[in-house]
Motif scaffolding. Sequence first.
Motif, PDB file in Angstrom:
ATOM      1  N   GLN A 236       0.819  -1.211   0.000  1.00  0.00           N
ATOM      2  CA  GLN A 236       0.000   0.000   0.000  1.00  0.00           C
ATOM      3  C   GLN A 236       0.857   1.266   0.000  1.00  0.00           C
ATOM      4  N   CYS A 237       1.988   1.184   0.667  1.00  0.00           N
ATOM      5  CA  CYS A 237       2.894   2.339   0.712  1.00  0.00           C
ATOM      6  C   CYS A 237       3.721   2.438  -0.564  1.00  0.00           C
ATOM      7  N   SER A 238       4.270   1.303  -0.985  1.00  0.00           N
ATOM      8  CA  SER A 238       5.172   1.321  -2.131  1.00  0.00           C
ATOM      9  C   SER A 238       4.493   1.821  -3.391  1.00  0.00           C
ATOM     10  N   ALA A 239       3.181   1.557  -3.515  1.00  0.00           N
ATOM     11  CA  ALA A 239       2.465   1.954  -4.721  1.00  0.00           C
ATOM     12  C   ALA A 239       2.353   3.463  -4.854  1.00  0.00           C
ATOM     13  N   LYS A 240       2.563   4.194  -3.778  1.00  0.00           N
ATOM     14  CA  LYS A 240       2.378   5.640  -3.813  1.00  0.00           C
ATOM     15  C   LYS A 240       3.649   6.399  -4.240  1.00  0.00           C
ATOM     16  N   TYR A 241       4.803   5.774  -4.156  1.00  0.00           N
ATOM     17  CA  TYR A 241       6.042   6.485  -4.470  1.00  0.00           C
ATOM     18  C   TYR A 241       6.099   7.012  -5.909  1.00  0.00           C
ATOM     19  N   LEU A 281      27.802   6.966  -3.372  1.00  0.00           N
ATOM     20  CA  LEU A 281      26.561   6.245  -3.078  1.00  0.00           C
ATOM     21  C   LEU A 281      26.828   4.752  -3.116  1.00  0.00           C
ATOM     22  N   CYS A 282      26.146   4.030  -2.254  1.00  0.00           N
ATOM     23  CA  CYS A 282      26.236   2.569  -2.274  1.00  0.00           C
ATOM     24  C   CYS A 282      25.131   2.011  -3.160  1.00  0.00           C
ATOM     25  N   ALA A 283      25.410   0.886  -3.758  1.00  0.00           N
ATOM     26  CA  ALA A 283      24.455   0.275  -4.678  1.00  0.00           C
ATOM     27  C   ALA A 283      23.182  -0.149  -3.946  1.00  0.00           C
ATOM     28  N   THR A 284      22.060  -0.013  -4.630  1.00  0.00           N
ATOM     29  CA  THR A 284      20.776  -0.438  -4.086  1.00  0.00           C
ATOM     30  C   THR A 284      20.722  -1.966  -4.055  1.00  0.00           C
ATOM     31  N   PRO A 285      20.441  -2.543  -2.881  1.00  0.00           N
ATOM     32  CA  PRO A 285      20.356  -4.006  -2.814  1.00  0.00           C
ATOM     33  C   PRO A 285      19.011  -4.508  -3.358  1.00  0.00           C
ATOM     34  N   GLY A 286      19.019  -5.266  -4.433  1.00  0.00           N
ATOM     35  CA  GLY A 286      17.779  -5.781  -5.003  1.00  0.00           C
ATOM     36  C   GLY A 286      17.045  -4.745  -5.826  1.00  0.00           C
ATOM     37  N   ASN A 287      15.749  -4.937  -5.967  1.00  0.00           N
ATOM     38  CA  ASN A 287      14.906  -4.066  -6.785  1.00  0.00           C
ATOM     39  C   ASN A 287      14.170  -3.054  -5.913  1.00  0.00           C
ATOM     40  N   VAL A 288      13.773  -1.956  -6.544  1.00  0.00           N
ATOM     41  CA  VAL A 288      12.947  -0.950  -5.883  1.00  0.00           C
ATOM     42  C   VAL A 288      11.534  -1.098  -6.418  1.00  0.00           C
ATOM     43  N   ALA A 289      10.611  -1.402  -5.523  1.00  0.00           N
ATOM     44  CA  ALA A 289       9.237  -1.629  -5.962  1.00  0.00           C
ATOM     45  C   ALA A 289       8.571  -0.338  -6.373  1.00  0.00           C
ATOM     46  N   GLY A 290       7.732  -0.414  -7.403  1.00  0.00           N
ATOM     47  CA  GLY A 290       6.857   0.712  -7.725  1.00  0.00           C
ATOM     48  C   GLY A 290       7.060   1.317  -9.089  1.00  0.00           C
TER      49      GLY A 290
END
Length: 328
Positions: A236-241, A281-290
Amino acid sequence: MTRLSIRGVGVVGGFGCGLDAFDRALVSGVPSTMQVTPVPGNESVLRSAFLADTGPLEEFLNKRALRRIDHFSRLALLGSHLALQDAGMLGAIPERVGLVIASGYGALRTTFSFLDSIIDDGDSCASPTHFSNSVHNAAAAHVAIKLNIGGPNLTVSQFEMSVSSALLTAQLWLEEGRVDHVVFGGVDEYSAVLGYCWERFRYGAIDMVTLGHLSGGLPILPKETVYILGADGHPQCSAKYPEFVPKGASVASYAPLYGSLPVGQAFDLAAAALAMRDGRLCATPGNVAGETDWQIVGAEDLGRRDICCLKMDDNGGYGFLTVTKGRG
């Protein structure tokens, strides 16, 4: 508006003394710094600083005349002598000459030495020499006395706006006919306390904190920044980004490293502070939802970008803060 004519230039800094030294530094592009220890008692921590040598001032004034004059005022004196020498006016100062000095911090070394003398010896035995030199207009007074400048005399201190503000004053004096010439200069110095503060503030500064709700409309996020999203797995939160963050933006999310918790944005703030300290910056671990159209952050240089930490809840609430380089 009166057009200001530059008659002479005098410079002294970490690059050396005089226009030739400054020109060599500009052409080579190589900075000339010295190592300082910003943390008292910890010589393992070294930082680079630009330190100016006022020794060449003895070419103009003898040691006896400089005995009670501090480093800050010596910088002003040396720059003034060099500028007047370059203008062909040294030793022949006209009568209608004004003096304006700009300084963001003033005589830091002397000011803190005076405060130390109060702490160590009490106010009744504090150093009168340190006190007199710690006053912001002391440098301008020394310059006026040594160069026999009898016109209006002013010191302007407005942090980063000091130079522009001081030049406006010089321009007004000329427009009003108060003076025919103005000796103008900017002076600031390194001090141990300043170095300590920069070391303490190496994590950057929180420039803006915003709290709101989508019912009031979409907020305006800072541009040309890196977004650290508090997307911690709640759909519910991730969908708003994506409603906030524009397509093509540089985005990171470190929630997989600290977990799902209401105060996860505090970890995002810590990650931003580390990025400011290290400039990377450090690499993002995995995927970012949304959103698939974002530029997901890898291990890369931060450059001159700010960092925006954004957090959403499932009821339309949002909070974001911007971390910038420098001090608060």
